[in-house]
Design an enzyme around this catalytic site. Structure first.
Site, PDB file in Angstrom:
ATOM      1  N   ASP A  37      34.030  21.548 -25.918  1.00 24.93           N
ATOM      2  CA  ASP A  37      33.899  22.953 -25.515  1.00 24.93           C
ATOM      3  C   ASP A  37      33.913  23.840 -26.760  1.00 24.93           C
ATOM      4  OD1 ASP A  37      34.571  24.372 -22.471  1.00 24.93           O
ATOM      5  OD2 ASP A  37      34.621  25.678 -24.238  1.00 24.93           O
ATOM      6  N   TYR A 156      17.647  31.986 -17.398  1.00 28.31           N
ATOM      7  CA  TYR A 156      18.550  31.012 -16.763  1.00 28.31           C
ATOM      8  C   TYR A 156      17.764  30.093 -15.824  1.00 28.31           C
ATOM      9  CZ  TYR A 156      22.819  29.430 -14.296  1.00 28.31           C
ATOM     10  OH  TYR A 156      23.836  28.696 -13.742  1.00 28.31           O
ATOM     11  N   LYS A 160      17.400  26.085 -16.254  1.00 26.35           N
ATOM     12  CA  LYS A 160      17.908  25.178 -15.224  1.00 26.35           C
ATOM     13  C   LYS A 160      16.768  24.386 -14.563  1.00 26.35           C
ATOM     14  CE  LYS A 160      22.356  26.060 -15.560  1.00 26.35           C
ATOM     15  NZ  LYS A 160      23.318  25.019 -15.980  1.00 26.35           N
ATOM     16  N   ILE A 189      30.008  29.167  -7.199  1.00 27.58           N
ATOM     17  CA  ILE A 189      31.312  28.530  -7.346  1.00 27.58           C
ATOM     18  C   ILE A 189      32.252  29.527  -8.001  1.00 27.58           C
ATOM     19  CG2 ILE A 189      32.515  26.496  -8.241  1.00 27.58           C
ATOM     20  CD1 ILE A 189      30.118  25.907  -6.285  1.00 27.58           C
ATOM     21  N   THR A 191      34.429  30.589 -10.367  1.00 26.31           N
ATOM     22  CA  THR A 191      34.874  30.233 -11.724  1.00 26.31           C
ATOM     23  C   THR A 191      34.851  31.509 -12.574  1.00 26.31           C
ATOM     24  OG1 THR A 191      32.712  29.885 -12.776  1.00 26.31           O
ATOM     25  CG2 THR A 191      33.595  28.055 -11.477  1.00 26.31           C
TER      26      THR A 191
HETATM   27  N1  NAD Z   1      29.873  29.099 -11.160  1.00 25.08           N
HETATM   28  C1  NAD Z   1      28.709  29.073 -10.516  1.00 25.08           C
HETATM   29  O1  NAD Z   1      28.515  29.750  -9.488  1.00 25.08           O
HETATM   30  C2  NAD Z   1      27.589  28.173 -11.004  1.00 25.08           C
HETATM   31  C3  NAD Z   1      26.484  28.011 -10.150  1.00 25.08           C
HETATM   32  C4  NAD Z   1      25.436  27.195 -10.571  1.00 25.08           C
HETATM   33  C5  NAD Z   1      25.503  26.552 -11.782  1.00 25.08           C
HETATM   34  N2  NAD Z   1      26.585  26.739 -12.599  1.00 25.08           N
HETATM   35  C6  NAD Z   1      26.592  26.027 -13.870  1.00 25.08           C
HETATM   36  O2  NAD Z   1      27.761  25.224 -13.953  1.00 25.08           O
HETATM   37  C7  NAD Z   1      28.136  25.099 -15.327  1.00 25.08           C
HETATM   38  C8  NAD Z   1      29.595  25.535 -15.504  1.00 25.08           C
HETATM   39  O3  NAD Z   1      29.705  26.866 -15.039  1.00 25.08           O
HETATM   40  P1  NAD Z   1      31.101  27.572 -14.799  1.00 25.08           P
HETATM   41  O4  NAD Z   1      30.918  28.483 -13.660  1.00 25.08           O
HETATM   42  O5  NAD Z   1      32.187  26.565 -14.783  1.00 25.08           O
HETATM   43  O6  NAD Z   1      31.151  28.459 -16.135  1.00 25.08           O
HETATM   44  P2  NAD Z   1      32.373  28.963 -17.033  1.00 25.08           P
HETATM   45  O7  NAD Z   1      31.858  30.098 -17.811  1.00 25.08           O
HETATM   46  O8  NAD Z   1      33.596  29.145 -16.209  1.00 25.08           O
HETATM   47  O9  NAD Z   1      32.632  27.703 -18.002  1.00 25.08           O
HETATM   48  C9  NAD Z   1      31.666  27.318 -18.945  1.00 25.08           C
HETATM   49  C10 NAD Z   1      32.344  26.524 -20.038  1.00 25.08           C
HETATM   50  O10 NAD Z   1      31.330  26.121 -20.977  1.00 25.08           O
HETATM   51  C11 NAD Z   1      31.776  26.417 -22.291  1.00 25.08           C
HETATM   52  N3  NAD Z   1      30.618  26.669 -23.152  1.00 25.08           N
HETATM   53  C12 NAD Z   1      29.756  27.720 -23.085  1.00 25.08           C
HETATM   54  N4  NAD Z   1      28.835  27.632 -24.056  1.00 25.08           N
HETATM   55  C13 NAD Z   1      29.114  26.499 -24.750  1.00 25.08           C
HETATM   56  C14 NAD Z   1      28.520  25.866 -25.870  1.00 25.08           C
HETATM   57  N5  NAD Z   1      27.451  26.384 -26.495  1.00 25.08           N
HETATM   58  N6  NAD Z   1      29.049  24.715 -26.307  1.00 25.08           N
HETATM   59  C15 NAD Z   1      30.150  24.177 -25.706  1.00 25.08           C
HETATM   60  N7  NAD Z   1      30.755  24.743 -24.659  1.00 25.08           N
HETATM   61  C16 NAD Z   1      30.244  25.884 -24.176  1.00 25.08           C
HETATM   62  C17 NAD Z   1      32.671  27.632 -22.141  1.00 25.08           C
HETATM   63  O11 NAD Z   1      33.553  27.786 -23.236  1.00 25.08           O
HETATM   64  C18 NAD Z   1      33.378  27.341 -20.827  1.00 25.08           C
HETATM   65  O12 NAD Z   1      34.551  26.572 -21.023  1.00 25.08           O
HETATM   66  C19 NAD Z   1      27.141  25.941 -16.127  1.00 25.08           C
HETATM   67  O13 NAD Z   1      26.107  25.096 -16.601  1.00 25.08           O
HETATM   68  C20 NAD Z   1      26.610  26.916 -15.093  1.00 25.08           C
HETATM   69  O14 NAD Z   1      25.325  27.372 -15.417  1.00 25.08           O
HETATM   70  C21 NAD Z   1      27.631  27.538 -12.239  1.00 25.08           C
END
Ligand code: NAD
Length: 253
Positions: A37, A156, A160, A189, A191
């Site tokens: 991370d 985005y 994706k 989700i 988060t």
């Molecule tokens: N939360 C949602 O609704 C949702 C929906 C669809 C897809 N996603 C995808 O799920 C994944 C996780 O999302 P989340 O909601 O847990 O996000 P989040 O922002 O809570 O967590 C993302 C994590 O990735 C780390 N990160 C970001 N850029 C980075 C980099 N360049 N190198 C290393 N680490 C890095 C951050 O420090 C963080 O810990 C992402 O790919 C996001 O696009 C999330």
């Protein structure tokens, strides 16, 4: 017998949100977990170790090939190999608008480099080590934005959508050699990525799901653990919405 006993998993984005949920679930099922991370925060890893598991934290940027080398070296050197990869780290455009006209090049690069190039670099770094160990399983995190047109998510969606296509392409080349590659497209989700949304946006996200709530990291982690486990041994190249029924919902009503 746990499904991941004796296995080593690398999970990016494991400090918070979905990545943290997946890291904790794989560890609870017996995996040694190496979290990668950007954030220098080993809370997830400490929780695993305090609970009797094995884990390590590596501060790294998924956009940098050299950082991937350090992450994989930690897994191989510290725990003996890599059997599972969760490409979870991802961003939306926090630098500005993500409308196709208003988006600037810095925003496009930020999103596409993290969400798509980072997934490529992860598979590039891990696959040779998986082949050394006789195979493995990869999970890439896509989005419903890969499957539907969603507002203000131009870069985005492109990134994706690329993750979905790359999942299928890599599955085609490496499944015959023992590496399964699948993709989960989460619904909305709950988060930290949702920080700053208004209450009415939250209500709209809930209303998009047939199951009327936001998803949790544990919802995604349960499906991720299945796809990364031998229970999914005949499953590859698949794109699985874990979305409370959003993908199935008709557009009217
Ligand atoms: N939360 C949602 O609704 C949702 C929906 C669809 C897809 N996603 C995808 O799920 C994944 C996780 O999302 P989340 O909601 O847990 O996000 P989040 O922002 O809570 O967590 C993302 C994590 O990735 C780390 N990160 C970001 N850029 C980075 C980099 N360049 N190198 C290393 N680490 C890095 C951050 O420090 C963080 O810990 C992402 O790919 C996001 O696009 C999330």
């Amino acid at each position: 017998m746990n499904r991941f006993d004796g296995k080593v998993a690398v999970v990016t984005g494991g400090v918070q949100g979905i990545g943290r949920g997946i890291a904790l679930r794989l560890a609870a099922e017996g995996a040694a977990v190496v979290v990668g991370d950007l954030q220098d925060d080993d809370t997830t890893v400490r929780e695993i170790v305090d609970g009797g598991g094995r884990a390590a934290h590596v501060v790294m940027d998924v956009r940098r090939p050299g950082d991937w080398k350090r992450l994989v070296d930690e897994a191989v050197g510290g725990f003996g190999g890599v059997h599972a990869l969760g490409n979870v780290a991802g961003v939306t455009n926090t630098l500005g608008p993500d409308n196709v006209v208003d988006l600037d090049e810095a925003g496009w690069d930020h999103v596409v480099d993290t969400d798509l190039k980072g997934v490529w670099l992860g598979m590039q770094a891990v696959i040779p080590r998986m082949l050394d160990g006789g195979g493995g399983a990869i999970l890439n995190i896509g989005s419903m934005a890969a499957l539907k047109g969603l507002e203000n998510l131009a870069a985005y969606s492109a990134a994706k959508g690329g993750v979905v296509s790359l999942t299928q392409q890599v599955a085609m080349e490496y499944s015959p050699r023992g590496i399964r590659v699948n993709c989960i497209c989460p619904g909305t989700i709950d988060t930290p990525i949702l920080a700053g949304i208004t209450e009415s946006m939250r209500e709209n996200f809930v209303a998009a799901h047939l199951i009327p709530r936001l998803g949790t990291p544990a919802d995604i982690a349960a499906a991720a653990a299945f796809l990364l486990s031998e229970d999914a041994s005949f499953l590859t190249g698949e794109v699985l919405p874990v979305d409370g029924g959003w993908n199935a919902k008709g557009s009217a009503g």
